[in-house]
Motif scaffolding. Structure first.
Motif, mmCIF file in Angstrom:
data_model
loop_
_atom_site.group_PDB
_atom_site.id
_atom_site.type_symbol
_atom_site.label_atom_id
_atom_site.label_comp_id
_atom_site.label_asym_id
_atom_site.label_seq_id
_atom_site.Cartn_x
_atom_site.Cartn_y
_atom_site.Cartn_z
ATOM 1 N N GLY A 1 27.849 54.157 69.082
ATOM 2 C CA GLY A 1 28.287 55.486 70.056
ATOM 3 C C GLY A 1 27.516 56.797 69.406
ATOM 4 O O GLY A 1 27.222 57.759 70.084
ATOM 5 N N LEU A 2 27.478 56.992 68.103
ATOM 6 C CA LEU A 2 26.743 58.183 67.572
ATOM 7 C C LEU A 2 25.328 58.209 68.041
ATOM 8 O O LEU A 2 24.923 59.040 68.338
ATOM 9 C CB LEU A 2 26.728 57.847 65.994
ATOM 10 N N LEU A 3 24.777 57.095 67.833
ATOM 11 C CA LEU A 3 23.176 56.905 68.365
ATOM 12 C C LEU A 3 22.970 57.163 69.856
ATOM 13 O O LEU A 3 22.260 57.901 70.246
ATOM 14 C CB LEU A 3 22.660 55.509 68.079
ATOM 15 N N ASN A 4 23.968 56.548 70.553
ATOM 16 C CA ASN A 4 23.732 56.703 72.100
ATOM 17 C C ASN A 4 24.183 58.219 72.584
ATOM 18 O O ASN A 4 23.765 58.558 73.605
ATOM 19 C CB ASN A 4 24.837 55.837 72.779
ATOM 20 N N PRO B 1 23.306 63.357 82.019
ATOM 21 C CA PRO B 1 24.287 63.763 80.963
ATOM 22 C C PRO B 1 24.384 63.079 79.741
ATOM 23 O O PRO B 1 23.729 61.832 79.602
ATOM 24 C CB PRO B 1 25.623 63.662 81.864
ATOM 25 N N LEU B 2 24.847 63.488 78.439
ATOM 26 C CA LEU B 2 24.762 62.892 77.274
ATOM 27 C C LEU B 2 25.840 61.837 77.479
ATOM 28 O O LEU B 2 26.760 61.809 78.235
ATOM 29 C CB LEU B 2 25.099 63.692 76.101
ATOM 30 N N ALA B 3 26.073 60.840 76.468
ATOM 31 C CA ALA B 3 27.196 59.946 76.523
ATOM 32 C C ALA B 3 27.924 59.893 75.223
ATOM 33 O O ALA B 3 27.653 59.283 74.382
ATOM 34 C CB ALA B 3 26.427 58.483 76.623
ATOM 35 N N ILE C 1 25.293 42.272 71.556
ATOM 36 C CA ILE C 1 25.602 43.198 72.218
ATOM 37 C C ILE C 1 24.619 44.634 71.927
ATOM 38 O O ILE C 1 24.233 45.379 72.922
ATOM 39 C CB ILE C 1 27.132 44.092 71.736
ATOM 40 N N PHE C 2 24.136 44.468 70.717
ATOM 41 C CA PHE C 2 23.194 45.639 70.368
ATOM 42 C C PHE C 2 21.920 45.400 71.070
ATOM 43 O O PHE C 2 21.244 46.210 72.008
ATOM 44 C CB PHE C 2 22.921 45.748 68.943
ATOM 45 N N ALA C 3 21.435 44.234 71.170
ATOM 46 C CA ALA C 3 20.087 44.065 71.799
ATOM 47 C C ALA C 3 20.313 44.234 73.147
ATOM 48 O O ALA C 3 19.000 44.371 74.044
ATOM 49 C CB ALA C 3 19.594 42.330 71.400
ATOM 50 N N GLU C 4 21.242 43.611 73.995
ATOM 51 C CA GLU C 4 21.532 43.310 75.479
ATOM 52 C C GLU C 4 22.047 44.877 76.020
ATOM 53 O O GLU C 4 21.848 45.308 76.941
ATOM 54 C CB GLU C 4 22.115 42.404 75.897
ATOM 55 N N LYS D 1 20.548 48.849 72.716
ATOM 56 C CA LYS D 1 19.097 49.062 72.499
ATOM 57 C C LYS D 1 18.455 49.627 73.540
ATOM 58 O O LYS D 1 17.808 50.609 73.754
ATOM 59 C CB LYS D 1 18.444 47.974 71.925
ATOM 60 N N PRO D 2 18.644 49.135 74.569
ATOM 61 C CA PRO D 2 18.130 49.487 76.345
ATOM 62 C C PRO D 2 18.326 50.785 76.327
ATOM 63 O O PRO D 2 17.676 51.590 76.963
ATOM 64 C CB PRO D 2 18.530 48.408 77.199
ATOM 65 N N ARG D 3 19.720 51.515 76.003
ATOM 66 C CA ARG D 3 19.770 52.733 76.298
ATOM 67 C C ARG D 3 19.145 53.769 75.577
ATOM 68 O O ARG D 3 18.916 54.869 75.817
ATOM 69 C CB ARG D 3 21.391 53.062 75.995
ATOM 70 N N LEU D 4 18.954 53.284 74.270
ATOM 71 C CA LEU D 4 18.335 54.108 73.214
ATOM 72 C C LEU D 4 17.006 54.189 73.393
ATOM 73 O O LEU D 4 16.167 55.051 72.980
ATOM 74 C CB LEU D 4 18.662 53.471 71.728
#
Length: 353
Positions: A268-271, A283-285, A343-346, A349-352
């Motif tokens: 959440g912090l990274l996103n 918008p930010l998330a 979860i991170f890979a799929e 990570k695509p959002r980051l």
């Protein structure tokens, strides 16, 4: 009733003890509304010559942890349990007289707002010289010479003249440099920096970070760097500890945590961070909800009321069982290691990008 469980098959410690070793630290404040559990079961180590970045939202316990290391708390309203060992010296049970010998000498702190930390009634040079004279027995002449030397080291132009100025005659960046000079005047083994660049513009912020790295290389100090800015952490730290609601939820090296984070709160912090290459109109998330009250924190995982992935955990473990951090590279979450990777890979990570 909440039970305590260990995650990822490891004890709650952090491995071999470092130069600074904190074990199962709990800090509670008595208030009119009840007992605030500001820090709850925190363990970490910092080695000489390395920087530990502590990151988290306001109220996560970052500053309280480090003020406790320095013994800057009210003993009448504060209860502390656990261990804080600095170079073999136990600090929790140390007397105030013992702590006075350590502060500014073996351990020093750079505060967030130098304008409030520096006295307006004394010259900058005098304020830097005094701790040096106190801890080394140096004369006034020697103390003043050391103050001028340190102002020069932190990049203050014409240090012999500027040492005679008062804090209000310095710019914000120069006051922060003066605070760093004061913190380093006795060559401390441990330097605690509490959001030292928050109020500075980006250019000055970069200069201060470079200065801290250069001075660390020169003096070999261990640094604990507190911030809410993951971008600063990426540039400054060797290791990261992510805190939420008084506890650590993830720990690892900078590359490990930022490249492959394992906890939903870190995701959440990274996103929620803006990106230079993102659509400016998008918008930010933000992380939904707000941090919990530490007067009555949630049962089980303290992040579960805000977590988007709690339904991936079987049963009600997130509500009833509190996951704790294992040693070294770990995260305090009931998701399995495979679930975290997937979860991170799929999804994350695509959002980051």
């Amino acid at each position: 009733m909440t039970t305590v469980t260990k995650t990822e098959g490891a004890p709650a410690g952090t491995g071999p003890e470092g130069f600074l070793s904190v074990r199962d630290l709990s800090v509670r404040f008595a208030t009119e509304d009840g007992v605030v559990r500001a820090v709850d079961g925190l363990s970490f180590d910092v080695e000489r010559g390395r920087t530990l970045g502590i990151v988290g939202e306001s109220g996560s316990g970052k500053s309280v942890t480090n003020l406790t290391i320095l013994g800057l708390h009210n003993p009448r309203t504060t209860t502390i349990d656990g261990e804080i060992v600095l170079d073999g010296k136990e600090l929790v049970t140390a007397t105030e007289k013992e702590m006075e010998k350590l502060r500014g000498n073996k351990v020093a702190m750079i505060f967030q707002d130098p304008l409030t930390a520096l006295s307006p009634y004394y010259t900058v040079g005098r304020q830097i010289a005094e701790p040096f004279m106190k801890h080394t027995g140096a004369s006034k002449k020697e103390g003043w010479a050391r103050a001028v030397e340190m102002l020069g080291k932190v990049g203050i132009p014409n240090p012999a003249q500027r040492a005679k100025d008062y804090p209000h005659q310095f710019s914000g960046g120069m006051r922060q440099r003066a605070m760093i000079a004061m913190a380093l005047v006795c060559d401390p083994d441990l330097l605690i920096a509490d959001e030292p660049t928050t109020a500075l513009d980006v250019t000055v912020q970069a200069q201060i970070l470079d200065l801290l790295k250069d001075l660390q290389q020169e003096f070999g100090s261990a640094i604990v760097f507190i911030t809410h800015d993951l971008g600063v952490i990426a540039d400054m730290a060797d290791d990261i500890m992510v805190m939420y609601a008084g506890s650590a939820v993830e720990r690892g090296t900078v590359d490990e945590v930022l490249r492959a984070p394992r906890h939903p709160y870190t995701w959440g912090l990274l996103n929620s961070m803006p990106r230079l290459d993102s659509d400016l109109s998008a918008p930010l998330a933000p992380i939904p909800g707000s941090p919990p009250s530490l007067l009555s924190p949630p049962s089980g995982c303290r992040f579960h009321p805000r977590c988007a992935f709690r339904d991936r955990v079987a049963g009600d473990r997130c509500v009833t069982e509190r996951p704790l951090l294992g040693p070294d590279r770990s995260s305090a979450c009931h998701l399995t290691a495979e679930q975290k990777r997937t979860i991170f890979a799929e999804e994350i990570k695509p959002r980051l990008g």
